[in-house]
Write a protein that holds these residues in place. Structure first.
Motif, PDB file in Angstrom:
ATOM      1  N   GLN B  28       1.186  -1.381  -0.407  1.00 12.23           N
ATOM      2  CA  GLN B  28       0.078   0.220  -0.197  1.00 12.23           C
ATOM      3  C   GLN B  28       0.913   0.799  -0.042  1.00 12.23           C
ATOM      4  O   GLN B  28       1.781   1.362   0.324  1.00 12.23           O
ATOM      5  N   ASP B  29       0.213   2.071  -0.508  1.00  8.65           N
ATOM      6  CA  ASP B  29       0.834   3.341  -0.232  1.00  8.65           C
ATOM      7  C   ASP B  29       1.003   4.510   0.922  1.00  8.65           C
ATOM      8  O   ASP B  29       0.550   4.232   2.241  1.00  8.65           O
ATOM      9  N   GLY B  30       2.616   4.002   1.251  1.00 13.53           N
ATOM     10  CA  GLY B  30       2.833   4.336   2.327  1.00 13.53           C
ATOM     11  C   GLY B  30       3.068   3.759   3.719  1.00 13.53           C
ATOM     12  O   GLY B  30       3.437   3.905   4.395  1.00 13.53           O
ATOM     13  N   GLU B  31       2.971   2.330   3.261  1.00  7.93           N
ATOM     14  CA  GLU B  31       3.478   1.582   4.074  1.00  7.93           C
ATOM     15  C   GLU B  31       4.705   0.632   4.664  1.00  7.93           C
ATOM     16  O   GLU B  31       5.910   1.258   3.081  1.00  7.93           O
ATOM     17  N   PHE B  32       5.082  -0.258   4.819  1.00  8.36           N
ATOM     18  CA  PHE B  32       6.805  -0.260   5.299  1.00  8.36           C
ATOM     19  C   PHE B  32       6.843  -1.531   5.210  1.00  8.36           C
ATOM     20  O   PHE B  32       6.299  -2.522   6.205  1.00  8.36           O
ATOM     21  N   VAL B  33       7.023  -2.052   4.368  1.00  4.19           N
ATOM     22  CA  VAL B  33       7.102  -3.513   3.900  1.00  4.19           C
ATOM     23  C   VAL B  33       8.483  -4.307   4.390  1.00  4.19           C
ATOM     24  O   VAL B  33       9.152  -3.871   3.584  1.00  4.19           O
ATOM     25  N   VAL B  34       8.156  -5.600   5.059  1.00  5.85           N
ATOM     26  CA  VAL B  34       9.760  -5.695   5.525  1.00  5.85           C
ATOM     27  C   VAL B  34       9.534  -7.466   4.503  1.00  5.85           C
ATOM     28  O   VAL B  34       8.646  -8.108   5.093  1.00  5.85           O
ATOM     29  N   LEU B  35      10.836  -7.392   3.807  1.00  5.32           N
ATOM     30  CA  LEU B  35      11.237  -9.174   3.395  1.00  5.32           C
ATOM     31  C   LEU B  35      11.603  -9.848   4.268  1.00  5.32           C
ATOM     32  O   LEU B  35      12.842  -8.959   4.398  1.00  5.32           O
ATOM     33  N   VAL B  36      11.490 -11.049   4.990  1.00  2.89           N
ATOM     34  CA  VAL B  36      12.843 -11.424   5.845  1.00  2.89           C
ATOM     35  C   VAL B  36      12.813 -12.839   5.402  1.00  2.89           C
ATOM     36  O   VAL B  36      11.648 -13.307   4.953  1.00  2.89           O
ATOM     37  N   ILE B 175      15.245   2.568  14.218  1.00  2.00           N
ATOM     38  CA  ILE B 175      14.218   3.838  14.505  1.00  2.00           C
ATOM     39  C   ILE B 175      14.805   4.834  13.797  1.00  2.00           C
ATOM     40  O   ILE B 175      13.755   5.672  14.180  1.00  2.00           O
ATOM     41  N   GLU B 176      15.265   5.605  13.540  1.00  2.00           N
ATOM     42  CA  GLU B 176      16.089   6.866  12.626  1.00  2.00           C
ATOM     43  C   GLU B 176      15.230   6.950  11.473  1.00  2.00           C
ATOM     44  O   GLU B 176      14.722   6.958  10.850  1.00  2.00           O
ATOM     45  N   ILE B 177      15.548   5.064  11.291  1.00  2.00           N
ATOM     46  CA  ILE B 177      15.076   4.796   9.362  1.00  2.00           C
ATOM     47  C   ILE B 177      13.441   4.715   9.428  1.00  2.00           C
ATOM     48  O   ILE B 177      12.450   5.547   8.924  1.00  2.00           O
ATOM     49  N   LYS B 178      12.851   4.242  10.751  1.00  5.11           N
ATOM     50  CA  LYS B 178      11.134   4.137  10.837  1.00  5.11           C
ATOM     51  C   LYS B 178      11.037   5.560  10.716  1.00  5.11           C
ATOM     52  O   LYS B 178       9.728   5.746  10.022  1.00  5.11           O
ATOM     53  N   ALA B 179      11.562   6.205  12.213  1.00  2.00           N
ATOM     54  CA  ALA B 179      10.855   7.078  11.794  1.00  2.00           C
ATOM     55  C   ALA B 179      10.703   8.504  10.404  1.00  2.00           C
ATOM     56  O   ALA B 179      10.122   9.042  10.425  1.00  2.00           O
ATOM     57  N   LEU B 180      11.891   8.507   9.712  1.00  2.67           N
ATOM     58  CA  LEU B 180      12.158   9.245   8.762  1.00  2.67           C
ATOM     59  C   LEU B 180      10.821   8.911   7.877  1.00  2.67           C
ATOM     60  O   LEU B 180      10.478   9.092   7.149  1.00  2.67           O
ATOM     61  N   GLN B 181      11.041   7.398   8.054  1.00  2.54           N
ATOM     62  CA  GLN B 181       9.948   6.576   6.784  1.00  2.54           C
ATOM     63  C   GLN B 181       8.440   7.659   6.719  1.00  2.54           C
ATOM     64  O   GLN B 181       7.849   8.335   6.227  1.00  2.54           O
ATOM     65  N   ARG B 182       8.535   7.480   8.471  1.00  5.46           N
ATOM     66  CA  ARG B 182       6.893   7.836   9.401  1.00  5.46           C
ATOM     67  C   ARG B 182       7.158   9.505   8.486  1.00  5.46           C
ATOM     68  O   ARG B 182       5.517   9.887   7.719  1.00  5.46           O
ATOM     69  N   ARG B 183       7.695  10.381   9.034  1.00 10.75           N
ATOM     70  CA  ARG B 183       8.144  12.106   8.585  1.00 10.75           C
ATOM     71  C   ARG B 183       6.982  11.945   7.215  1.00 10.75           C
ATOM     72  O   ARG B 183       6.602  12.191   6.832  1.00 10.75           O
ATOM     73  N   LEU B 184       8.612  11.249   5.740  1.00  9.94           N
ATOM     74  CA  LEU B 184       7.923  11.582   4.823  1.00  9.94           C
ATOM     75  C   LEU B 184       7.185  10.944   3.927  1.00  9.94           C
ATOM     76  O   LEU B 184       6.390  11.461   2.563  1.00  9.94           O
ATOM     77  N   GLY B 185       6.025  10.000   4.997  1.00  9.23           N
ATOM     78  CA  GLY B 185       5.234   8.740   4.111  1.00  9.23           C
ATOM     79  C   GLY B 185       5.768   8.249   2.698  1.00  9.23           C
ATOM     80  O   GLY B 185       4.916   7.740   2.226  1.00  9.23           O
ATOM     81  N   THR B 186       6.879   8.017   2.824  1.00 16.44           N
ATOM     82  CA  THR B 186       7.439   7.321   1.640  1.00 16.44           C
ATOM     83  C   THR B 186       7.345   5.738   1.826  1.00 16.44           C
ATOM     84  O   THR B 186       7.649   4.980   2.866  1.00 16.44           O
ATOM     85  N   THR B 187       6.482   5.195   0.360  1.00 17.48           N
ATOM     86  CA  THR B 187       6.416   3.948   0.228  1.00 17.48           C
ATOM     87  C   THR B 187       7.641   3.065   0.418  1.00 17.48           C
ATOM     88  O   THR B 187       8.837   3.416   0.534  1.00 17.48           O
ATOM     89  N   ALA B 188       7.964   1.440   1.425  1.00 20.51           N
ATOM     90  CA  ALA B 188       9.267   1.335   1.368  1.00 20.51           C
ATOM     91  C   ALA B 188       9.492  -0.159   1.737  1.00 20.51           C
ATOM     92  O   ALA B 188       8.557  -0.697   2.335  1.00 20.51           O
ATOM     93  N   VAL B 189      10.618  -0.870   0.990  1.00 27.75           N
ATOM     94  CA  VAL B 189      10.311  -2.157   0.898  1.00 27.75           C
ATOM     95  C   VAL B 189      11.677  -2.258   1.538  1.00 27.75           C
ATOM     96  O   VAL B 189      12.978  -2.236   1.211  1.00 27.75           O
ATOM     97  N   TYR B 190      11.792  -3.818   2.806  1.00 24.05           N
ATOM     98  CA  TYR B 190      13.251  -3.096   3.758  1.00 24.05           C
ATOM     99  C   TYR B 190      13.604  -5.250   3.797  1.00 24.05           C
ATOM    100  O   TYR B 190      12.389  -5.599   3.893  1.00 24.05           O
ATOM    101  N   VAL B 191      14.869  -5.130   3.470  1.00 25.04           N
ATOM    102  CA  VAL B 191      15.518  -6.613   3.014  1.00 25.04           C
ATOM    103  C   VAL B 191      15.560  -7.036   4.242  1.00 25.04           C
ATOM    104  O   VAL B 191      16.778  -6.193   4.442  1.00 25.04           O
TER     105      VAL B 191
END
Lengths: 297, 348
Positions: B28-36, B175-191
């Protein structure tokens, strides 16, 4: 710093101990250096005598009075068969050959290595090994066909004919290939995402990263090109294209009849011919060592 | 900002290796998805396909409304942070961050302003004229982040960005990355292969194994209701206990023992019983006998490692609970029991 602290205790125990090992090492080094220095030194002292003395008495160990004169004549007097070339012209030709040779080799081999390493060519590895096997075919082996080709192209007595056939370089390609393969792949990928095309990546990233490598190869290739003898001898018959290395012989030979060969001038020219490669190595040795041993990634 | 959808994406390498089997999901738009998943599970391949660094064998990839299968990475409006940061070593921090903008023909003044903004956001202002070699690991990591945020992309891709940092810094950067992504509201995929990172950062986790998706869910869903024994054992530290048992209607029998426990659901036959170590109580009157071999003191918790009916088993206790090595009795909380098919490993 670490070394000093480690060494100090041993030294305080036996402060006056003579290190025979070190003396032995240095003796060998000094003898080696002297042995290497002797021929140039002899050339210099002999070049300070007039042609008659040299002809009569051979190599001289003492300094004579004609050093300046011999150098001046060798460098500035028009000589040779046509009486049109002087040492300065030959020096310039040598620089053109040395620099052209080195720059040409670097440009060609960098581009070849770039293609081999970074593009998914079907036969990249094969191409590399084909390039590499040309090490088995040095110029001396293929000199007749090479001469034939250049002659048919009408490139004899041109700088192009002098330089271009020599610039294909398996060693250069090999060095750059090894270097490029050690550059992290992510760098290329990051640049790709940053919108850098193949050419931009090459110019903006790879060339700056290869700086020390380029310097090291430039030094090797410059000296190698400067010292070329066989190819320039074949391809240049016009004295206006003679290099120093080739011209020295001309001085000795061109005096005909009963004249005594100007050995003094020839030796003076030989010394002049030695200086630029020596200077290049002396001034760039830091770069040289860096380029071949460490990488700045 | 954009929604990313994968429709029947598959990756087969030229040598025949199937890195990613047919997968479909939507971010989804703005979602933080982690591939693990463990190494070799295809998570990086999946990410690199989204980035465009790896060709897609089959399927349709959409970023926003646009099919991007054949779009160059530079034109996908994405930014990627690499595990080794991939900073350009000969460029200053300023140039590193601005390089992507420069290649896109942004005017110098605009580049400078954007770089300043990004640097301020990441506390890099005083390091702008340094080269990467003069920075610490954490600062390099920030520069890599700066390079991503400065372009204001529709999608962030992170490829194990914290693996090269030490544990303490990793927690902080997480924590910083998560906070930054929240602030910018950009969709993120994290491996990542680190399940702690996955649990703490994700809005949704996608657990991968051998090129297949094992489960998609929020961290809480994944933790409490794992879809397979693989997810159960991979997510959570210490992992979920998995022991062989027999089920007769609703009564559980653990190998040989006559302990009777009520299962939350009815089934007949062999099962794998799953229970989180914290869902076990030590109780003198307990139904299951547990032999404690090792006691691990973790400060806030105590971990007891031992065996139930000769099968490895762990119990997590609070710091004030009494514990000792040797034979003891335990109770398994019935509502925390999870049942898996013995053969397939899938949740019953």
């Amino acid at each position: 710093m670490v070394e000093t602290t480690l060494v100090t205790p041993a030294e305080t125990h036996r402060p006056n101990r003579i290190k025979w090992g070190a003396i032995g090492d240095h003796t060998i080094l000094i003898l080696g250096a002297l042995l290497m220095m002797l021929p140039p030194l002899l050339a210099l002292t002999t070049a300070s005598h007039d042609a008659v003395t040299i002809h009569r008495e051979g190599l001289q160990l003492t300094l004579g009075d004609d050093l300046g004169k011999n150098f001046r004549t060798a460098m500035f007097d028009k000589g040779g068969f046509t009486q049109t070339v002087d040492g300065m012209l030959m020096l310039m030709n040598s620089f053109i050959l040395g620099i052209g040779f080195a720059v040409g080799k670097i440009v060609i081999s960098m581009m070849a290595a770039y293609a081999i390493v970074y593009f998914r060519l079907r036969f990249a590895t094969l191409a590399f090994w084909v390039i590499f096997t040309t090490l088995l075919l040095p110029l001396e082996v293929r000199i007749l066909p090479s001469y034939e080709a250049i002659q048919k192209l009408g490139l004899t007595n041109t700088y192009t004919g002098l330089i271009v056939p020599l610039i294909a370089s398996a060693t250069g390609t090999f060095f750059f290939r090894q270097f490029f393969m050690s550059v992290p792949e992510e760098l290329a990928e990051a640049a790709r995402i940053d919108g850098a095309g193949p050419w931009t990546f090459f110019v903006d990233i790879l060339i700056p990263l290869s700086k020390t490598m380029i310097a090291a190869i430039f030094i090797i290739m410059f000296v190698f090109g400067w010292n070329q003898y066989l190819w320039p001898t074949l391809i240049t018959t016009d004295e206006g294209f003679f290099t120093l290395v080739r011209g020295i012989k001309q001085i000795v030979l061109s005096y005909t009849d009963s004249q005594i060969p100007e050995h003094g001038q020839a030796l003076a020219l030989a010394i002049v011919a030695m200086i630029p490669p020596v200077l290049v190595v002396v001034f760039f040795q830091n770069w040289f060592v860096k380029g071949l041993t460490e990488s700045d990634k | 900002m954009a929604q990313v959808s994968l429709e029947g994406i598959r990756k087969v390498y030229p040598n025949g290796f199937r890195a990613v089997q047919t997968t479909s999901f939507t971010i989804q738009d703005g979602e933080f998805v982690v591939l693990v998943g463990p190494s070799g599970c295809g998570k990086s391949t999946l990410l690199r396909m989204i980035a465009g660094l790896e060709e897609i064998t089959e399927g349709v990839l959409k970023i926003g409304d646009r099919v991007v299968n054949d779009v160059d990475p530079a034109d996908r409006d994405i930014a990627m942070v690499f595990q080794n940061y991939a900073l350009y070593p000969h460029m200053t921090v300023r140039k590193n961050i601005g390089y992507g903008l420069k290649n896109r023909g942004t005017p110098a003044a605009a580049i400078d302003a954007k770089v300043q903004d990004a640097a301020r956001m990441l506390n890099l202002t005083e390091y702008l004229d340094r080269k990467p070699a003069q920075l610490s690991g954490g600062q390099r990591q920030r520069v890599a982040m700066g390079r991503a945020v400065v372009r204001d992309p529709a999608l962030f891709l992170f490829d194990e960005p914290l693996s090269n940092l030490d544990a303490k810094l990793r927690n902080q950067m997480r924590i910083e990355i998560k906070a930054l992504q929240r602030r910018l509201g950009t969709t993120a995929v994290y491996v990542t292969h680190d399940q702690v990172e996955a649990m703490t950062m994700a809005d949704r986790i996608i657990v991968l194994n051998e090129g297949r998706i094992e489960q998609i869910g929020t961290p809480s869903e994944i933790y409490h209701n794992p879809a397979s024994t693989f997810v159960a054992s991979f997510m959570g530290a210490p992992p979920m206990n998995l022991i062989k048992a027999e089920l007769d209607q609703q009564s559980v029998r653990i190998n040989g023992c006559r302990d009777l426990i009520h299962a939350p659901q009815s089934f007949d036959g062999p099962v794998t019983l799953g229970i989180r170590p914290e869902d076990v109580e030590v109780d003198e009157q307990g139904l299951v006998s547990f032999h404690v071999d090792i006691l691990e003191e973790l400060g806030a918790h105590r971990l007891l490692h031992g065996r139930i009916a000769n099968q490895p088993f762990s119990v997590m206790l609070g710091k004030d609970d009494a514990a000792q090595v040797g034979e003891t009795k335990i109770n398994l909380k019935p509502e925390a029991l999870r049942l898996f098919d013995r053969e397939t490993g899938l949740r019953l």
